[in-house]
Every structure is written in structure tokens, then in C-alpha cells.
Design an enzyme around this catalytic site. Structure first.
Site, PDB file in Angstrom:
ATOM      1  N   GLY A 186      44.968  40.647  48.367  1.00  0.00           N
ATOM      2  CA  GLY A 186      44.394  39.759  47.590  1.00  0.00           C
ATOM      3  C   GLY A 186      43.208  39.941  46.786  1.00  0.00           C
ATOM      4  O   GLY A 186      42.411  40.835  47.071  1.00  0.00           O
ATOM      5  N   SER A 187      43.157  39.614  45.472  1.00  0.00           N
ATOM      6  CA  SER A 187      42.078  40.008  44.596  1.00  0.00           C
ATOM      7  C   SER A 187      42.086  38.969  43.298  1.00  0.00           C
ATOM      8  O   SER A 187      42.706  37.995  43.257  1.00  0.00           O
ATOM      9  CB  SER A 187      42.623  41.624  43.959  1.00  0.00           C
ATOM     10  OG  SER A 187      43.956  41.445  44.012  1.00  0.00           O
ATOM     11  N   ARG A 188      41.557  39.595  42.315  1.00  0.00           N
ATOM     12  CA  ARG A 188      41.035  38.745  40.999  1.00  0.00           C
ATOM     13  C   ARG A 188      41.286  39.565  39.816  1.00  0.00           C
ATOM     14  O   ARG A 188      40.764  40.757  39.710  1.00  0.00           O
ATOM     15  CB  ARG A 188      39.689  38.148  41.362  1.00  0.00           C
ATOM     16  CG  ARG A 188      39.313  36.896  40.200  1.00  0.00           C
ATOM     17  CD  ARG A 188      38.149  36.474  40.361  1.00  0.00           C
ATOM     18  NE  ARG A 188      36.879  36.925  39.376  1.00  0.00           N
ATOM     19  CZ  ARG A 188      35.741  37.044  39.693  1.00  0.00           C
ATOM     20  NH1 ARG A 188      35.494  36.333  40.856  1.00  0.00           N
ATOM     21  NH2 ARG A 188      35.120  37.438  38.760  1.00  0.00           N
TER      22      ARG A 188
END
Length: 217
Positions: A186-188
Site C-alpha cells: 500500500g502506498s501513494r
């Protein structure tokens, strides 16, 4: 606004796996294979093999790297996910932040064609990518020289991430929608639209890398 998708070519018999995923996939597949081979003739071993095989399948799903058809628009999304924020900045640029959950494709793509002029890795923490303190997280800052000027894209690590994998060095020419890197788990990803370019997406909108248009005409 999501442009009309065009065919991306024939379907692959074996799904493409993302570059940089081997350190995770090889151990998972090896463990799954051994679990299956050693489970013959034993109900207990078969039961133990199920979660191991499920984990390997989950890893394969996470690190999938599907082809994407060409789309129109000056700027296309660099990531799959949901728009977390659309922020006008004091320098006239607009930052579009896209949050990727563990079920999204985590291969990122160039939002616009250009030449890579900077790939800067900054070490940091691993807070949830939606946390306000995630600005101190590990990140890779990309800069591109494009037909509309300098464009910045930032890959930001999330709570479960331990590495960002860039695919191109400084000086490389990239096409719009070309793969530029991978963030594990999970990340951006933030895309900075240059001054004078209005955003076409809104908070909460689902986007797809290399397909969803970010700017208005």
C-alpha cells in the site's frame, strides 16, 4: 474523466509480473511448490499447504502488471487507486495524490512523455500513506522535461512498504503511460500539474494508471 480504452493487444496466457517483484515471488512460489509436493498422502500436510499456496497466489495478484491500452490526454494517472486529494499550491501547480490499497496494481506509469531529469531517493518512515505525517515517508522524486515544462511525480512508501523500485535512470526518454517504477504494498503517488493546467479529477474518484485523464482541455 476516463478516456475510451483501446485494445492493448492479445491477452497473455501467463500474466506479466512486475519488475522488482522476484525477491518476494520466488520464495513464495518455492514454498508453495514444496508444500504441495510434501502434502501427498497426509491430510494434515494438505491442510497446512492451503495457506502457503494462498499466500503465493496473493503475492502473484499483488505483483501483477497488466498491459494498458493507449489513452488520450496531456496528463494520465500515474497510479491505480483513489484520488486522495487535489491541492492547489502557492507556486501555481496542482498536486493530485492517488492512494493505492493492497488490491491495486502497484506498477506506476509516466503521466506524460518526456526525458527523466531527476530520480531522487529520500529515505524515511513507513506511516500509512493516507496519514498526514506520511510526508516524512520514504519516497522517490521524479522530474521530467516535457513539452509543457518540468513535471514532478513522487512515489511515496506506505505502512507495509520497504522499497520503491525505479525503472529508469536520469536521461532516459519515456513515453506517456510507460512503466516507471514499482512500490511494494500500500502506498501513494503524487502528480504535480504545471501552472495553468486544471485538474479533471476529484477526491474519491477511482483512477487507472495510463488510462484516466488528469487534466482538462
Amino acid at each position: 474523466m476516463t478516456p475510451k480504452r483501446h485494445p492493448a493487444g492479445p491477452r497473455r496466457l501467463v500474466p506479466r509480473m512486475a519488475r522488482g517483484s522476484a525477491p518476494w515471488l520466488l520464495p513464495a512460489f518455492t514454498a508453495a511448490g514444496l508444500a504441495v509436493l510434501t502434502s501427498r498422502g497426509s491430510r494434515t500436510r494438505k491442510a497446512l499447504a492451503v495457506p502457503v499456496v494462498a499466500l503465493a497466489a496473493g503475492m502473484a495478484w499483488f505483483f501483477r502488471d497488466p498491459d494498458r491500452g493507449p489513452a488520450s490526454g496531456r496528463f494520465l494517472s500515474a497510479a491505480d487507486g483513489v484520488v486522495q486529494s487535489v491541492d492547489p499550491l502557492p507556486d501555481g501547480r496542482t498536486r493530485i495524490a492517488v492512494f493505492m490499497n493492497p488490491l491495486n496494481v502497484h506498477v506506476n506509469r509516466a503521466p506524460i512523455a518526456g526525458v527523466v531529469t531527476g530520480v531522487e531517493h529520500r529515505p524515511g518512515g513507513f506511516l500509512p500513506a493516507f496519514d498526514k505525517d506520511s510526508e516524512r515517508n520514504e519516497r522517490v522524486i521524479w522530474t521530467f522535461d516535457t513539452e509543457v515544462g518540468e513535471v514532478t511525480v513522487i512515489q511515496i512508501a506506505g505502512a507495509m512498504v520497504r522499497r520503491i523500485v525505479p525503472y529508469h535512470p536520469v536521461g532516459a526518454k519515456v513515453e506517456q503511460g510507460e512503466r516507471i517504477g514499482l512500490i511494494r504494498f500500500g502506498s501513494r503517488v503524487d502528480v504535480y500539474l504545471p501552472p495553468g493546467i486544471a485538474p479533471a479529477v476529484e477526491v474519491g474518484q477511482k483512477v487507472r494508471a495510463g488510462e484516466t485523464r488528469l487534466d482538462r482541455d
